[in-house]
Design a protein around this motif. Structure first.
Motif, PDB file in Angstrom:
ATOM      1  N   LEU A  90       0.835  -1.202   0.000  1.00  0.00           N
ATOM      2  CA  LEU A  90       0.000   0.000   0.000  1.00  0.00           C
ATOM      3  C   LEU A  90       0.868   1.249   0.000  1.00  0.00           C
ATOM      4  CD1 LEU A  90      -2.348  -1.244   2.894  1.00  0.00           C
ATOM      5  CD2 LEU A  90      -2.722  -1.541   0.435  1.00  0.00           C
ATOM      6  N   ASP A  91       0.732   2.036  -1.042  1.00  0.00           N
ATOM      7  CA  ASP A  91       1.541   3.258  -1.149  1.00  0.00           C
ATOM      8  C   ASP A  91       0.753   4.443  -0.603  1.00  0.00           C
ATOM      9  OD1 ASP A  91       3.526   5.004  -1.685  1.00  0.00           O
ATOM     10  OD2 ASP A  91       3.638   4.622  -3.837  1.00  0.00           O
ATOM     11  N   GLU A  92       1.126   4.880   0.551  1.00  0.00           N
ATOM     12  CA  GLU A  92       0.484   6.011   1.239  1.00  0.00           C
ATOM     13  C   GLU A  92      -1.035   5.863   1.325  1.00  0.00           C
ATOM     14  OE1 GLU A  92       2.014   9.916   0.615  1.00  0.00           O
ATOM     15  OE2 GLU A  92       3.852   9.165  -0.307  1.00  0.00           O
ATOM     16  N   PRO A  93      -1.518   4.805   1.977  1.00  0.00           N
ATOM     17  CA  PRO A  93      -2.979   4.617   2.079  1.00  0.00           C
ATOM     18  C   PRO A  93      -3.653   5.661   2.963  1.00  0.00           C
ATOM     19  CG  PRO A  93      -1.835   3.018   3.459  1.00  0.00           C
ATOM     20  CD  PRO A  93      -0.777   3.739   2.670  1.00  0.00           C
ATOM     21  N   LEU A  94      -2.862   6.445   3.708  1.00  0.00           N
ATOM     22  CA  LEU A  94      -3.477   7.452   4.584  1.00  0.00           C
ATOM     23  C   LEU A  94      -3.623   8.808   3.897  1.00  0.00           C
ATOM     24  CD1 LEU A  94      -1.675   6.634   7.975  1.00  0.00           C
ATOM     25  CD2 LEU A  94      -3.659   5.550   6.920  1.00  0.00           C
ATOM     26  N   ASN A  95      -3.205   8.872   2.631  1.00  0.00           N
ATOM     27  CA  ASN A  95      -3.365  10.115   1.860  1.00  0.00           C
ATOM     28  C   ASN A  95      -4.793  10.622   1.928  1.00  0.00           C
ATOM     29  OD1 ASN A  95      -1.145  11.080   0.729  1.00  0.00           O
ATOM     30  ND2 ASN A  95      -1.380  10.106  -1.289  1.00  0.00           N
ATOM     31  N   ASN A  96      -4.975  11.889   2.143  1.00  0.00           N
ATOM     32  CA  ASN A  96      -6.300  12.519   2.112  1.00  0.00           C
ATOM     33  C   ASN A  96      -7.206  12.178   3.289  1.00  0.00           C
ATOM     34  OD1 ASN A  96      -6.019  13.771  -0.443  1.00  0.00           O
ATOM     35  ND2 ASN A  96      -6.393  11.788  -1.421  1.00  0.00           N
ATOM     36  N   LEU A  97      -6.704  11.419   4.245  1.00  0.00           N
ATOM     37  CA  LEU A  97      -7.609  11.003   5.323  1.00  0.00           C
ATOM     38  C   LEU A  97      -7.429  11.870   6.563  1.00  0.00           C
ATOM     39  CD1 LEU A  97      -7.320   7.115   5.067  1.00  0.00           C
ATOM     40  CD2 LEU A  97      -9.045   8.616   4.070  1.00  0.00           C
ATOM     41  N   ASP A  98      -8.564  12.180   7.228  1.00  0.00           N
ATOM     42  CA  ASP A  98      -8.464  12.898   8.497  1.00  0.00           C
ATOM     43  C   ASP A  98      -7.988  11.912   9.573  1.00  0.00           C
ATOM     44  OD1 ASP A  98     -10.656  11.473   9.614  1.00  0.00           O
ATOM     45  OD2 ASP A  98     -12.075  12.889   8.737  1.00  0.00           O
ATOM     46  N   MET A  99      -7.721  12.442  10.767  1.00  0.00           N
ATOM     47  CA  MET A  99      -7.129  11.607  11.832  1.00  0.00           C
ATOM     48  C   MET A  99      -7.990  10.387  12.156  1.00  0.00           C
ATOM     49  SD  MET A  99      -5.862  14.458  14.531  1.00  0.00           S
ATOM     50  CE  MET A  99      -7.325  15.425  14.248  1.00  0.00           C
ATOM     51  N   LYS A 100      -9.314  10.602  12.215  1.00  0.00           N
ATOM     52  CA  LYS A 100     -10.210   9.502  12.582  1.00  0.00           C
ATOM     53  C   LYS A 100     -10.177   8.412  11.519  1.00  0.00           C
ATOM     54  CE  LYS A 100     -15.057   8.548  13.301  1.00  0.00           C
ATOM     55  NZ  LYS A 100     -16.402   9.104  13.233  1.00  0.00           N
ATOM     56  N   HIS A 101     -10.241   8.841  10.232  1.00  0.00           N
ATOM     57  CA  HIS A 101     -10.247   7.840   9.168  1.00  0.00           C
ATOM     58  C   HIS A 101      -8.874   7.174   9.026  1.00  0.00           C
ATOM     59  CE1 HIS A 101     -14.086   9.748   8.138  1.00  0.00           C
ATOM     60  NE2 HIS A 101     -14.371   8.538   7.699  1.00  0.00           N
ATOM     61  N   ALA A 102      -7.813   7.950   9.271  1.00  0.00           N
ATOM     62  CA  ALA A 102      -6.471   7.364   9.210  1.00  0.00           C
ATOM     63  C   ALA A 102      -6.322   6.293  10.299  1.00  0.00           C
ATOM     64  CB  ALA A 102      -5.413   8.452   9.361  1.00  0.00           C
ATOM     65  N   SER A 103      -6.805   6.585  11.500  1.00  0.00           N
ATOM     66  CA  SER A 103      -6.748   5.591  12.589  1.00  0.00           C
ATOM     67  C   SER A 103      -7.597   4.377  12.234  1.00  0.00           C
ATOM     68  CB  SER A 103      -7.279   6.176  13.899  1.00  0.00           C
ATOM     69  OG  SER A 103      -6.491   7.242  14.284  1.00  0.00           O
ATOM     70  N   HIS A 104      -8.754   4.645  11.629  1.00  0.00           N
ATOM     71  CA  HIS A 104      -9.655   3.559  11.226  1.00  0.00           C
ATOM     72  C   HIS A 104      -8.945   2.622  10.248  1.00  0.00           C
ATOM     73  CE1 HIS A 104     -13.361   1.619  10.056  1.00  0.00           C
ATOM     74  NE2 HIS A 104     -13.283   2.068   8.820  1.00  0.00           N
ATOM     75  N   ILE A 105      -8.232   3.204   9.288  1.00  0.00           N
ATOM     76  CA  ILE A 105      -7.499   2.387   8.309  1.00  0.00           C
ATOM     77  C   ILE A 105      -6.398   1.587   8.996  1.00  0.00           C
ATOM     78  CG2 ILE A 105      -5.827   2.507   6.389  1.00  0.00           C
ATOM     79  CD1 ILE A 105      -8.536   3.010   5.396  1.00  0.00           C
ATOM     80  N   MET A 106      -5.642   2.255   9.867  1.00  0.00           N
ATOM     81  CA  MET A 106      -4.525   1.546  10.502  1.00  0.00           C
ATOM     82  C   MET A 106      -5.038   0.423  11.408  1.00  0.00           C
ATOM     83  SD  MET A 106      -1.888   2.753   9.072  1.00  0.00           S
ATOM     84  CE  MET A 106      -0.575   1.947   9.963  1.00  0.00           C
ATOM     85  N   ASN A 107      -6.160   0.671  12.100  1.00  0.00           N
ATOM     86  CA  ASN A 107      -6.758  -0.414  12.903  1.00  0.00           C
ATOM     87  C   ASN A 107      -7.191  -1.562  12.003  1.00  0.00           C
ATOM     88  OD1 ASN A 107      -6.534   0.611  15.539  1.00  0.00           O
ATOM     89  ND2 ASN A 107      -8.243   2.001  15.188  1.00  0.00           N
ATOM     90  N   ALA A 108      -7.770  -1.217  10.841  1.00  0.00           N
ATOM     91  CA  ALA A 108      -8.214  -2.260   9.902  1.00  0.00           C
ATOM     92  C   ALA A 108      -7.010  -3.061   9.392  1.00  0.00           C
ATOM     93  CB  ALA A 108      -8.970  -1.620   8.737  1.00  0.00           C
ATOM     94  N   LEU A 109      -5.909  -2.368   9.099  1.00  0.00           N
ATOM     95  CA  LEU A 109      -4.717  -3.069   8.608  1.00  0.00           C
ATOM     96  C   LEU A 109      -4.138  -3.989   9.687  1.00  0.00           C
ATOM     97  CD1 LEU A 109      -2.895  -0.251   6.575  1.00  0.00           C
ATOM     98  CD2 LEU A 109      -4.485  -2.000   5.750  1.00  0.00           C
ATOM     99  N   ARG A 110      -4.184  -3.517  10.937  1.00  0.00           N
ATOM    100  CA  ARG A 110      -3.708  -4.381  12.042  1.00  0.00           C
ATOM    101  C   ARG A 110      -4.559  -5.642  12.120  1.00  0.00           C
ATOM    102  NH1 ARG A 110       0.942  -4.389  13.654  1.00  0.00           N
ATOM    103  NH2 ARG A 110       0.263  -6.516  13.716  1.00  0.00           N
ATOM    104  N   ARG A 111      -5.886  -5.453  11.970  1.00  0.00           N
ATOM    105  CA  ARG A 111      -6.780  -6.632  12.042  1.00  0.00           C
ATOM    106  C   ARG A 111      -6.502  -7.580  10.883  1.00  0.00           C
ATOM    107  NH1 ARG A 111     -12.082  -3.964  11.719  1.00  0.00           N
ATOM    108  NH2 ARG A 111     -12.909  -6.038  11.358  1.00  0.00           N
ATOM    109  N   LEU A 112      -6.166  -7.029   9.710  1.00  0.00           N
ATOM    110  CA  LEU A 112      -5.838  -7.905   8.569  1.00  0.00           C
ATOM    111  C   LEU A 112      -4.617  -8.765   8.894  1.00  0.00           C
ATOM    112  CD1 LEU A 112      -6.316  -5.579   5.459  1.00  0.00           C
ATOM    113  CD2 LEU A 112      -7.724  -7.527   6.082  1.00  0.00           C
TER     114      LEU A 112
END
Ligand code: ATP
Length: 257
Positions: free
Chosen positions: A159-181
């Motif tokens: 994943l190349d910069e998957p947090l691009n354009n995301l606010d803090m809440k959505h960025a945390s949401h993505i990182m939590n999702a990636l941890r669960r993966l």
């Protein structure tokens, strides 16, 4: 395990990766960090076999990726590129369905539809499924492209910069999702991330690049030290411990350490 041994890469006559040696452990989340232009995307795209060049020096479980047939590779590695602009009037669900192409060659099955439902639900974007992607915000679109990558259901995600354009809440949401993966679905994830605090708080392993070479690599404890980060970014960074993980403060930094 993905292993890179003595990888060099040049665009035209400019060498941007120089004898890279790195390994990316199985079922772990590895963040590629480092200053702009260090070569992170080039390394990630090389691992995904999206750039030319001799890829015998990149192996997937000891097998050179250059020898893996394209169809087989697409069932093993899914790559989310940095630029996700596509000029098509398609819905979110249709976009995510592209992720299933390696499985169905274009004809959706019940299994494909379940994978699409699952990827949308996993990122909590099921309500967007019938929205056209050109009507989404940049952050929403970013989530949809990530859902497409997740729907591919490969054991390896790049994943190349998957947090691009995301606010803090959505960025945390993505990182939590990636941890669960990683933790629940045993996937191996390599991502390029600029925010050192996300890298430090969600990664198992870090690979830091500087000027086309590996500057340092290892666990968060090994890489996220004041001395190491200051040398990497040539910038004063204060590291404060917290109960959750290290917090790197670079605000009001005046420059070179
Ligand atoms: N298509 C290209 N043609 C020529 N040079 C390129 C190309 N893509 C990247 N480069 C150069 O290669 C070097 C490494 O770029 P790369 O995008 O891999 O770095 P990066 O660490 O991902 O940077 P950033 O953090 O800014 O996204 C840079 O000097 C860049 O200008």
């Amino acid at each position: 395990m993905i292993t890179v041994t003595n990888l060099s890469y040049s665009y035209q006559n400019t060498r941007v990766l120089k004898n890279i040696n790195a390994c990316f452990p199985e079922q772990q989340l590895t963040s590629l960090i480092g200053p702009n232009g260090a070569g992170k995307s080039t390394l990630l795209m090389s691992i995904g076999r999206l750039l030319g060049g001799d890829k015998k020096c990149i192996t997937l479980n000891h097998r050179p990726i250059s020898e893996i047939p394209t169809k087989e590779l697409a069932l093993k590695i899914a790559t989310l590129r940095q630029t996700t602009n596509i000029d098509l009037r398609i819905t979110v669900r249709e976009l995510v369905a592209f992720g299933r192409f390696p499985h169905n060659r274009g004809k959706l099955t019940t299994l494909d539809n379940e994978a699409i439902d699952h990827a949308l639900a996993f990122l909590s974007i099921s309500q967007l499924e019938n929205t056209f992607i050109d009507e989404l915000s940049g952050g929403q679109r970013q989530l949809c492209f990530l859902a497409m990558t997740i729907a591919q259901q490969t054991p390896y995600l790049l994943l190349d910069e998957p947090l691009n354009n995301l606010d803090m809440k959505h960025a945390s949401h993505i990182m939590n999702a990636l941890r669960r993966l990683c933790d629940e679905q045993k996937r191996t994830i390599i991502l390029v991330v600029h925010d050192i605090n996300f890298a430090a708080n969600y990664s198992d392993h870090l690979v830091a690049l500087k000027k086309g070479s590996v500057h340092s690599s290892g666990t968060v404890e090994q890489v996220v030290t004041q001395k190491n980060l200051q040398d990497l970014y040539e910038f004063n960074i204060e590291i404060m411990p917290s109960s959750q993980g290290p917090i790197c403060n670079y605000f009001h930094s005046t420059g070179v350490a």
